[in-house]
Scaffold this motif. Structure first.
Motif, PDB file in Angstrom:
ATOM      1  N   UNK A  30       5.742 -18.279   4.256  1.00 12.35           N
ATOM      2  CA  UNK A  30       5.225 -16.918   4.329  1.00 12.35           C
ATOM      3  C   UNK A  30       4.471 -16.723   5.640  1.00 12.35           C
ATOM      4  N   UNK A  69       7.721 -11.385  11.740  1.00 15.12           N
ATOM      5  CA  UNK A  69       7.773  -9.932  11.624  1.00 15.12           C
ATOM      6  C   UNK A  69       6.792  -9.292  12.614  1.00 15.12           C
ATOM      7  N   UNK A  75       1.446  -7.318   7.972  1.00 12.11           N
ATOM      8  CA  UNK A  75       2.364  -8.158   7.198  1.00 12.11           C
ATOM      9  C   UNK A  75       1.628  -9.179   6.346  1.00 12.11           C
ATOM     10  N   UNK A  92       1.251  -7.025   3.447  1.00 18.93           N
ATOM     11  CA  UNK A  92       2.548  -6.797   2.807  1.00 18.93           C
ATOM     12  C   UNK A  92       2.945  -7.984   1.944  1.00 18.93           C
ATOM     13  N   UNK A  93       2.630  -9.172   2.422  1.00 21.59           N
ATOM     14  CA  UNK A  93       3.087 -10.374   1.730  1.00 21.59           C
ATOM     15  C   UNK A  93       2.056 -10.905   0.747  1.00 21.59           C
ATOM     16  N   UNK A  94       0.939 -10.205   0.611  1.00 16.72           N
ATOM     17  CA  UNK A  94      -0.020 -10.650  -0.396  1.00 16.72           C
ATOM     18  C   UNK A  94       0.334  -9.960  -1.706  1.00 16.72           C
ATOM     19  N   UNK A  95       0.171 -10.655  -2.806  1.00 20.01           N
ATOM     20  CA  UNK A  95       0.749 -10.117  -4.031  1.00 20.01           C
ATOM     21  C   UNK A  95       0.162  -8.781  -4.470  1.00 20.01           C
ATOM     22  N   UNK A  96      -1.150  -8.564  -4.230  1.00 17.74           N
ATOM     23  CA  UNK A  96      -1.667  -7.253  -4.632  1.00 17.74           C
ATOM     24  C   UNK A  96      -1.834  -6.290  -3.456  1.00 17.74           C
ATOM     25  N   UNK A  97      -1.258  -6.656  -2.311  1.00 15.63           N
ATOM     26  CA  UNK A  97      -1.266  -5.759  -1.153  1.00 15.63           C
ATOM     27  C   UNK A  97      -2.677  -5.392  -0.742  1.00 15.63           C
ATOM     28  N   UNK A 139       0.840   2.420  -1.849  1.00 15.66           N
ATOM     29  CA  UNK A 139       2.010   2.002  -2.600  1.00 15.66           C
ATOM     30  C   UNK A 139       3.328   2.147  -1.835  1.00 15.66           C
TER      31      UNK A 139
END
Lengths: 179, 179
Positions: free
Chosen positions: A17, A24, A42, A45-50, A98
């Motif tokens: 990741x 990116x 990013x 973006x790549x963290x589970x809860x944004x 979202x």
DNA sequence: CATTAGTTTCACAAAACTGTGAATACTGAC
DNA sequence: GTCAGTATTCACAGTTTTGTGAAACTAATG
């Protein structure tokens, strides 16, 4: 354990990741996007809860709090990030809205109009819209306005087809096998 | 004579054009476009035949031939400029293609797909498309591909309505009184 | 084949941008 | 009101980008 933080099938591979975020971010940087802001974007973006605090971002990206501060300000100004004060703590959480890409594309649409307007201010100096240079500028402005108008329409279509349907947890009706 | 090179009603005001070029160029520069390349682009846009030699560009913009050389290379690589060798002279003319903005927008469309593809390479590391982060990335890729597809369609529509109709010297059916 | 006009390349100077550490200013808890 | 934990600002250093002058290269002309 392989030395890479790979939990299991279906788990996250944190090292991968990390690489992905960097890749990116560098790609966006090539297109003129500020490097650190891209990293922050990013990472979220790549963290589970944004959502992360400034400190978490700094730690995760291994950069100074100052760099995070500047980047989140930049991203917020672009409407790609919202700051959410955490009750009972002085930490703020920075969260990716979202449908961030949709939102930011929609809000950036206005720049076409701005450029078109600015472009048309030159028509008089060029001798009016009847001259070759003048008509060229008018065509450019027309094109930009056309683009903006169409963009509004297609964003609306996206909103209706994708965001309108309430339950769509699966990737989508069109997985689009990686080209 | 007013000191400004303004011929008459309908004539060009060279000083004002100069300002205009600079203003447009700086606006583009704010969006990440290389400054000198933007100057060259608008110098050509505002020249009546959309075509100048490197020497003319250097003189007009009051910059070194070297700077022009680098910028035209950049613009050619973007398909915003074509080089036309002049027979019987060692001068090349650099010319703005007829519908440069349309062309460059069309040829740049592919970058959405590139970014979408790159984005999807991270899904595995995130634990697959079923995880929150994975689905977020998939949505981004879907959105970019949707944009690209729609862009192709609207560019085609522009081509048909504007470039397909042979005689349309007037500014356009929709003068769009400055919003 | 030498001359000359025009363009490109190269090394370098100037300017802009990035990210850091230290200092400063907030904000909630006690 | 004071304290402690965070976030922001500021001055600076390293890096990258930008544009220049000079030299090298290319092609038409006598």
């Amino acid at each position: 354990m392989t030395g890479r933080h790979h939990d299991a099938e279906g788990g996250r591979d944190e090292d991968a990741v990390h690489d992905y975020v960097e890749q990116m971010a560098m790609t966006f940087a090539r297109f003129g996007f500020p490097r650190m802001a891209a990293r922050v974007l990013f990472a979220l973006t790549t963290s589970d809860d944004a959502s992360m605090t400034a400190g978490e971002l700094a730690e995760r990206l291994e950069v100074s709090p100052a760099a995070v501060s500047g980047s989140v300000r930049y991203l917020m100004q672009l409407n790609m990030l919202v700051r959410e004060p955490v009750r009972g703590s002085r930490r703020d959480r920075y969260r990716l809205p979202d449908h961030a890409w949709y939102e930011v594309t929609a809000s950036n649409g206005q720049i076409y109009e701005e450029i078109a307007k600015l472009a048309l201010t030159g028509v008089d100096a060029l001798g009016g819209p009847g001259t070759p240079a003048g008509s060229r500028v008018v065509e450019m402005a027309d094109f930009l306005r056309f683009l903006q108008g169409e963009m509004v329409a297609i964003l609306e279509r996206w909103r209706l087809t994708r965001l309108g349907a309430p339950e769509d947890a699966s990737p989508g009706p069109d997985p689009a096998g990686s080209v």
